[in-house]
Design an enzyme around this catalytic site. Structure first.
Site, PDB file in Angstrom:
ATOM      1  N   ARG A  52      -5.667  -0.538   7.294  1.00 38.35           N
ATOM      2  CA  ARG A  52      -4.432   0.138   7.721  1.00 38.35           C
ATOM      3  C   ARG A  52      -4.104   1.304   6.792  1.00 38.35           C
ATOM      4  O   ARG A  52      -3.667   2.363   7.251  1.00 38.35           O
ATOM      5  CB  ARG A  52      -3.267  -0.866   7.764  1.00 38.35           C
ATOM      6  CG  ARG A  52      -1.990  -0.235   8.287  1.00 38.35           C
ATOM      7  CD  ARG A  52      -0.896  -1.270   8.527  1.00 38.35           C
ATOM      8  NE  ARG A  52      -0.479  -1.911   7.291  1.00 38.35           N
ATOM      9  CZ  ARG A  52       0.354  -2.948   7.239  1.00 38.35           C
ATOM     10  NH1 ARG A  52       0.856  -3.465   8.349  1.00 38.35           N
ATOM     11  NH2 ARG A  52       0.693  -3.481   6.087  1.00 38.35           N
ATOM     12  N   LYS A 146       2.291   3.777   8.178  1.00 38.80           N
ATOM     13  CA  LYS A 146       3.074   3.200   7.068  1.00 38.80           C
ATOM     14  C   LYS A 146       3.409   4.310   6.076  1.00 38.80           C
ATOM     15  O   LYS A 146       2.850   4.381   4.978  1.00 38.80           O
ATOM     16  CB  LYS A 146       2.296   2.037   6.422  1.00 38.80           C
ATOM     17  CG  LYS A 146       3.206   0.975   5.816  1.00 38.80           C
ATOM     18  CD  LYS A 146       2.493  -0.343   5.700  1.00 38.80           C
ATOM     19  CE  LYS A 146       3.220  -1.380   4.863  1.00 38.80           C
ATOM     20  NZ  LYS A 146       4.530  -1.795   5.325  1.00 38.80           N
TER      21      LYS A 146
HETATM   22  N1  PDD Z   1       6.920  -4.345   5.176  1.00 41.58           N
HETATM   23  N2  PDD Z   1       7.482  -3.644  10.167  1.00 41.58           N
HETATM   24  C1  PDD Z   1       7.965  -2.962   9.119  1.00 41.58           C
HETATM   25  C2  PDD Z   1       8.895  -1.819   9.370  1.00 41.58           C
HETATM   26  C3  PDD Z   1       7.586  -3.317   7.812  1.00 41.58           C
HETATM   27  O1  PDD Z   1       8.039  -2.605   6.771  1.00 41.58           O
HETATM   28  C4  PDD Z   1       6.711  -4.418   7.615  1.00 41.58           C
HETATM   29  C5  PDD Z   1       6.248  -4.858   6.257  1.00 41.58           C
HETATM   30  C6  PDD Z   1       6.247  -5.120   8.745  1.00 41.58           C
HETATM   31  C7  PDD Z   1       5.282  -6.265   8.624  1.00 41.58           C
HETATM   32  O2  PDD Z   1       4.011  -5.795   8.297  1.00 41.58           O
HETATM   33  P1  PDD Z   1       2.958  -6.706   7.515  1.00 41.58           P
HETATM   34  O3  PDD Z   1       2.866  -7.976   8.287  1.00 41.58           O
HETATM   35  O4  PDD Z   1       1.712  -5.940   7.579  1.00 41.58           O
HETATM   36  O5  PDD Z   1       3.496  -6.926   6.137  1.00 41.58           O
HETATM   37  C8  PDD Z   1       6.640  -4.698  10.008  1.00 41.58           C
HETATM   38  C9  PDD Z   1       6.412  -4.504   3.845  1.00 41.58           C
HETATM   39  C10 PDD Z   1       6.243  -5.907   3.423  1.00 41.58           C
HETATM   40  C11 PDD Z   1       7.248  -3.644   2.903  1.00 41.58           C
HETATM   41  O6  PDD Z   1       7.531  -2.516   3.271  1.00 41.58           O
HETATM   42  O7  PDD Z   1       7.567  -4.098   1.802  1.00 41.58           O
END
Ligand code: PDD
Length: 284
Positions: A52, A146
């Site tokens: 990712r 991200k």
């Molecule tokens: N955040 N959606 C958003 C907007 C997020 O910021 C996150 C994770 C997720 C979940 O993604 P994943 O399962 O890949 O962690 C969904 C991380 C933990 C953060 O910004 O700290």
């Protein structure tokens, strides 16, 4: 454990580290990040996070200079230095460059930066379900990347905190999207349902794993738009992320939500924790 900070090859105690003034992350939020969990010094699902991260870089045309193996080595070096006997969150970000402020990409040979932090990851108490509230999702149409641009998420998380909630539920009109920093799934009539993965939401790695766990358990899965009415009527509401892992919610805007298919939720949650234990050697 020690809290570690790292910037472009220099590593130290997190609170003592500094970064250069002209990092484009500061001027524009012109960068991307990712966060992986590590369990007693062993990463979980690092390859998914790296996939990712490199995808995010390429979508922002950031030519990240380290190969995957080189980046892995730097992340592992920081994790080892933290000497973590517990669960840790390993965060890394790359900004486009460290250079004079200009909206246009730098034309010289300035390279993208690398910043890493390693901090303890606080475990949720899963016996206490989460409380949620909703906020209209006014974010831009790049939520699948991200990026460091998280102002709407930060404001929404703060509004949630002020409302005494653990997470907020973003919605675009009648459709639920995701949380401020987590993914949201529902269980309805024995089916695991997640919103369509488009530019409205982050391709969550935890969600992907929870879908894989459900598949192994033979639980039907659907990816489709979820209305807020469906969300309110769900048998279970699942809030998941790298740091929250897999939690249930029982309250939405002060009213009861979910908690109607405990057995199925617990089955999925257990299968996911078992995967973490299996792949990292961790035990609670
Ligand atoms: N955040 N959606 C958003 C907007 C997020 O910021 C996150 C994770 C997720 C979940 O993604 P994943 O399962 O890949 O962690 C969904 C991380 C933990 C953060 O910004 O700290």
């Amino acid at each position: 454990m020690r809290e570690i900070g790292y910037y472009n090859g220099k590593m130290g105690n997190l609170n003592e580290m500094e970064i250069p003034m002209q990092d484009r992350a500061l001027f524009f939020g012109d960068g991307v990040y990712d966060v992986a969990s590590a369990w007693k010094g062993t990463f979980f699902a690092l390859d998914d996070h790296l996939d990712r991260f490199y995808r995010s870089c390429s979508m922002l045309e950031i030519k990240f200079p380290l190969t995957r193996e080189e980046l892995k080595a730097e992340l592992q070096k920081c994790l080892d230095a933290a000497e973590s006997e517990e669960a840790a969150a390993v965060y890394w970000q790359s900004s486009r460059a460290n250079c004079r402020r200009s909206h246009i990409f730098p034309k010289g040979d300035q390279k993208p930066t690398l910043l890493i932090t390693v901090t303890p990851m606080k475990a949720l108490d899963y016996s206490i379900p989460l409380k949620l509230t909703d906020i209209e999702d006014t974010r831009f149409l790049h939520c699948n990347i991200k990026t460091l641009n998280l102002i709407p998420n930060v404001l929404a998380a703060q509004r949630g905190e002020e409302a005494g909630c653990d997470e907020i539920v973003f919605h675009r009109g009648e459709y639920m999207t995701e949380g401020a920093h987590s993914s949201i799934l529902i269980l309805k009539d024995g089916t695991l349902i997640g919103p369509v993965q488009n530019e409205w939401i982050l391709p969550s790695i935890t969600r992907k794993h929870i879908f894989e766990a459900a598949e192994e358990l033979g639980i039907p899965r659907e990816e489709r738009n979820i209305t807020m009415d469906e969300f309110k009527d769900a048998d279970e509401v699942i809030v998941c992320s790298t740091t929250k892992i897999c939690a249930a919610a029982d309250t939405f805007n002060g009213r009861p939500v979910g908690m109607k298919d405990r057995e199925l939720f617990r089955k999925i949650q257990k299968a996911y924790f078992d995967r973490i234990f299996r792949e990292t050697g961790w035990k609670l």
